[in-house]
Design an enzyme around this catalytic site. Structure first.
Site, short mmCIF file in Angstrom:
data_model
loop_
_atom_site.label_atom_id
_atom_site.label_comp_id
_atom_site.label_asym_id
_atom_site.label_seq_id
_atom_site.Cartn_x
_atom_site.Cartn_y
_atom_site.Cartn_z
N LYS A 3 21.41 16.23 -9.49
CA LYS A 3 21.26 16.47 -8.04
C LYS A 3 20.17 15.59 -7.39
O LYS A 3 20.36 15.11 -6.28
CB LYS A 3 20.99 17.95 -7.79
N ASP A 9 24.71 24.26 -0.74
CA ASP A 9 24.45 25.55 -1.39
C ASP A 9 23.84 26.58 -0.43
O ASP A 9 24.33 27.70 -0.31
CB ASP A 9 23.50 25.37 -2.58
#
Ligand code: ATR
Length: 278
Positions: free
Chosen positions: A73, A110
């Protein structure tokens, strides 16, 4: 024509390591199948340190989108051509789009996924007082998104105080809190891993009330000890598939331009989890 795949079929994929147990293929392919959208979703196990090569491959192969998971990420946030506000604040990208001009755009869906799962359940966040349990990667994405959703107060409660203090910096209305802050809150989010695979509770169940919304990010098991205690107290519960599904909805919308039906993704995730527990 086999499996409906033609020369025009577009590809999206999750990159991570390990990715064998990712639910993303089930969620995304369920929508492609239900809508007839000419896309397929696969999983690529990409070793640590090689996200940049995988992203360069999008450009030469024309891969339309990536979901990005551990351990890539942060590397992905550095390797894409442009990033959104959340990804910039977090230094983390979970979604990459190959744009029509051949450039790559990174986003972090998210936190917004958690927000949308709460809104989808019919609750407003504007002016809300929120307690977030946890200060790790998932908690940070949620705190960042809550800040942009117009909440009035975010009390961050974490085992390690240093991490809570760092997370406070993400958002003007965030502060280090205590479990007692649940008393004045309308939303409690468990963004710790407590509850995964056992009966541990991240907070005293006596703090739970009927007028509280309790969201858990843990989805294995789906009915965590926290959500069972919240339901027993009469609270509204949002299980861990809420955030998982809604962040995937946002991902697919970024790749294809069309908003998928969250109910189709949820059913696919439930079926996949049920198949795995057999
Ligand atoms: P993720 O990417 O899923 O957020 P993470 O970044 O490792 O994972 O964060 C895990 C979170 O769960 C942290 O807030 C962690 O608390 P610490 O900062 O004190 O480590 C929390 N957590 C994990 N196990 C815990 C436990 N047994 N009790 C309390 N908190 C726990």
């Amino acid at each position: 024509m086999r499996n409906g795949i033609t020369g025009a079929t577009r590809l999206a994929a999750v990159i991570g390591s390990p990715v064998r147990h990712s639910l993303s293929p089930a969620l995304h392919n369920a929508v492609f199948e239900a809508t007839g959208l000419d896309w397929r979703f696969v999983a690529f196990d990409v070793p640590a340190g090689r996200a940049g090569e995988a992203i360069a491959a999008m450009k030469v192969l024309g891969i339309g989108g990536y979901a990005v998971t551990m351990p890539h990420k942060a590397d992905a946030a550095r390797a894409v051509d442009e990033i959104d506000l959340a990804a910039r604040a977090l230094g983390s990208v979970n979604t990459i789009v190959l744009r029509a001009d051949g450039s790559t755009f990174g986003a972090s869906t998210d936190g917004q996924g958690l927000i949308e799962s709460v809104l989808h359940s019919g609750h407003s966040l504007s002016g809300a007082r929120v307690v977030v349990l946890g200060a790790g990667g998932a908690a940070r994405s949620i705190i960042d998104a809550l800040g942009r959703a117009g909440v009035a107060d975010i009390a961050i409660v974490n085992r390690t105080r240093d991490a809570a203090e760092r997370a406070v910096e993400l958002c003007a209305v965030a502060r280090v809190g205590t479990p007692g802050d649940v008393e004045g809150a309308s939303l409690l989010v468990n963004a710790t891993s407590v509850g995964m695979g056992h009966d541990d509770l991240p907070i005293e169940p006596a703090l739970l009330r009927h007028d509280l919304v309790v969201a858990d990010i843990v989805y294995h098991p789906l009915d965590t000890a926290l959500l069972r205690a919240a339901a027993a107290a009469g609270a509204t519960t949002i299980d861990g598939l809420g955030m998982l599904v809604h962040q995937a909805v946002l991902q697919q919308q970024l790749w294809t331009g069309q908003r998928p039906d969250p109910a189709v993704m949820r059913a696919a995730a439930e079926a996949e989890l049920a198949a795995r527990s057999r």
